[in-house]
Design an enzyme around this catalytic site. Structure first.
Site, PDB file in Angstrom:
ATOM      1  N   ARG A  67     -10.540  13.930  20.903  1.00 17.01           N
ATOM      2  CA  ARG A  67     -10.755  13.411  22.265  1.00 17.01           C
ATOM      3  C   ARG A  67      -9.691  13.909  23.227  1.00 17.01           C
ATOM      4  O   ARG A  67      -9.933  14.019  24.437  1.00 17.01           O
ATOM      5  CB  ARG A  67     -10.839  11.879  22.237  1.00 17.01           C
ATOM      6  CG  ARG A  67     -12.180  11.396  21.724  1.00 17.01           C
ATOM      7  CD  ARG A  67     -12.143   9.989  21.207  1.00 17.01           C
ATOM      8  NE  ARG A  67     -11.721   9.949  19.828  1.00 17.01           N
ATOM      9  CZ  ARG A  67     -11.296   8.865  19.197  1.00 17.01           C
ATOM     10  NH1 ARG A  67     -11.255   7.717  19.840  1.00 17.01           N
ATOM     11  NH2 ARG A  67     -10.940   8.928  17.942  1.00 17.01           N
ATOM     12  N   GLU A 104      -2.071   4.972   6.854  1.00 20.27           N
ATOM     13  CA  GLU A 104      -1.918   3.731   6.100  1.00 20.27           C
ATOM     14  C   GLU A 104      -1.895   4.030   4.589  1.00 20.27           C
ATOM     15  O   GLU A 104      -1.063   3.512   3.850  1.00 20.27           O
ATOM     16  CB  GLU A 104      -3.072   2.784   6.445  1.00 20.27           C
ATOM     17  CG  GLU A 104      -2.813   1.363   6.015  1.00 20.27           C
ATOM     18  CD  GLU A 104      -3.921   0.431   6.483  1.00 20.27           C
ATOM     19  OE1 GLU A 104      -4.771   0.844   7.297  1.00 20.27           O
ATOM     20  OE2 GLU A 104      -3.928  -0.716   6.012  1.00 20.27           O
TER      21      GLU A 104
HETATM   22  P1  AMP Z   1      -1.943   6.555  15.896  1.00 19.29           P
HETATM   23  O1  AMP Z   1      -1.452   7.819  15.232  1.00 19.29           O
HETATM   24  O2  AMP Z   1      -1.887   5.364  14.995  1.00 19.29           O
HETATM   25  O3  AMP Z   1      -1.250   6.316  17.213  1.00 19.29           O
HETATM   26  O4  AMP Z   1      -3.484   6.758  16.174  1.00 19.29           O
HETATM   27  C1  AMP Z   1      -3.896   7.510  17.280  1.00 19.29           C
HETATM   28  C2  AMP Z   1      -5.109   8.343  17.010  1.00 19.29           C
HETATM   29  O5  AMP Z   1      -6.093   7.640  16.256  1.00 19.29           O
HETATM   30  C3  AMP Z   1      -5.736   8.748  18.314  1.00 19.29           C
HETATM   31  O6  AMP Z   1      -6.148  10.120  18.231  1.00 19.29           O
HETATM   32  C4  AMP Z   1      -6.901   7.801  18.498  1.00 19.29           C
HETATM   33  O7  AMP Z   1      -8.004   8.461  19.033  1.00 19.29           O
HETATM   34  C5  AMP Z   1      -7.192   7.269  17.087  1.00 19.29           C
HETATM   35  N1  AMP Z   1      -7.273   5.781  17.039  1.00 19.29           N
HETATM   36  C6  AMP Z   1      -6.382   4.937  16.441  1.00 19.29           C
HETATM   37  N2  AMP Z   1      -6.745   3.651  16.561  1.00 19.29           N
HETATM   38  C7  AMP Z   1      -7.901   3.659  17.279  1.00 19.29           C
HETATM   39  C8  AMP Z   1      -8.773   2.624  17.771  1.00 19.29           C
HETATM   40  N3  AMP Z   1      -8.546   1.301  17.553  1.00 19.29           N
HETATM   41  N4  AMP Z   1      -9.859   3.000  18.501  1.00 19.29           N
HETATM   42  C9  AMP Z   1     -10.114   4.317  18.730  1.00 19.29           C
HETATM   43  N5  AMP Z   1      -9.334   5.322  18.301  1.00 19.29           N
HETATM   44  C10 AMP Z   1      -8.243   5.013  17.582  1.00 19.29           C
END
Ligand code: AMP
Length: 184
Positions: A67, A104
């Site tokens: 995205r 995770e």
């Molecule tokens: P993080 O590395 O945990 O910050 O996760 C970020 C990435 O995972 C981004 O590219 C988001 O598009 C996706 N992502 C994580 N959690 C969500 C969520 N609750 N809804 C949509 N996309 C998420």
């Protein structure tokens, strides 16, 4: 007054669809495809991401798969800058540098082309959402390992309860977000 200055204020939150328990139980998936479908919403999101940086010295926009490609490509076009795709491991055809990050369960990795960012270039990182900040942190590491200077990281959505934006700020990164949702 230009068409852009006359734009109505857009409620971005209302345009985002929440899908409970996707991709697994307990996750509230924030689906931006409904925002992308809305012309005013899409413009407001892209404007919101890029306007704080319109007068700053920036050389490149880096967008995180997938995205971040849509949003980062639009921001790069609006700012008149080049675009660097930050891809999942194994997708780029030329010589790459990669950075692992913790999931995770297990690890994942993102990559950029080794010659994408020249030393000293100023980079703005874009993605749709920051949760734990692991993906963005890995992307920032790639910018820094290339010798680039990370100007800021910008996201439409912050999930502050997951601590990602604080994690990036603690590493000296300027973080810009447009809206936030509580919880996971
Ligand atoms: P993080 O590395 O945990 O910050 O996760 C970020 C990435 O995972 C981004 O590219 C988001 O598009 C996706 N992502 C994580 N959690 C969500 C969520 N609750 N809804 C949509 N996309 C998420």
């Amino acid at each position: 007054m230009s068409a852009r200055q006359q734009k109505p204020t857009v409620d971005l939150k209302r345009l985002i669809r929440t899908i409970p328990d996707y991709p697994k139980s307990g996750i509230m998936f924030r689906d931006i495809t409904t925002l992308l479908l809305d012309p005013q919403g899409l413009r407001a999101a892209v404007d919101g991401l890029m306007l704080p940086f319109a007068k700053m010295a920036i050389d490149l926009i880096a967008g995180i798969e997938a995205r971040g490609f849509i949003l980062g490509g639009a921001v790069a076009h609006e700012l008149g800058k080049g675009f660097v795709p930050v891809r999942k491991k194994g997708k780029l055809p030329h010589k790459t540098i990669g950075q692992e990050y913790q999931l995770e369960y297990g690890v994942d990795a993102v990559e950029i082309h080794a010659d994408a960012i020249a030393p000293g270039q100023r980079v703005l990182l874009i993605d749709d959402l920051i949760a734990t900040g692991g993906t963005a942190e890995a992307a920032i590491e790639l910018v820094r390992r290339s010798g680039g200077e990370l100007v800021a990281a910008a996201f439409i959505i912050d999930l502050p309860d997951l601590g990602g934006s604080e994690r990036l700020k603690a590493r000296g990164v300027a973080v810009h977000t447009l809206i936030s949702f509580g919880g996971h």
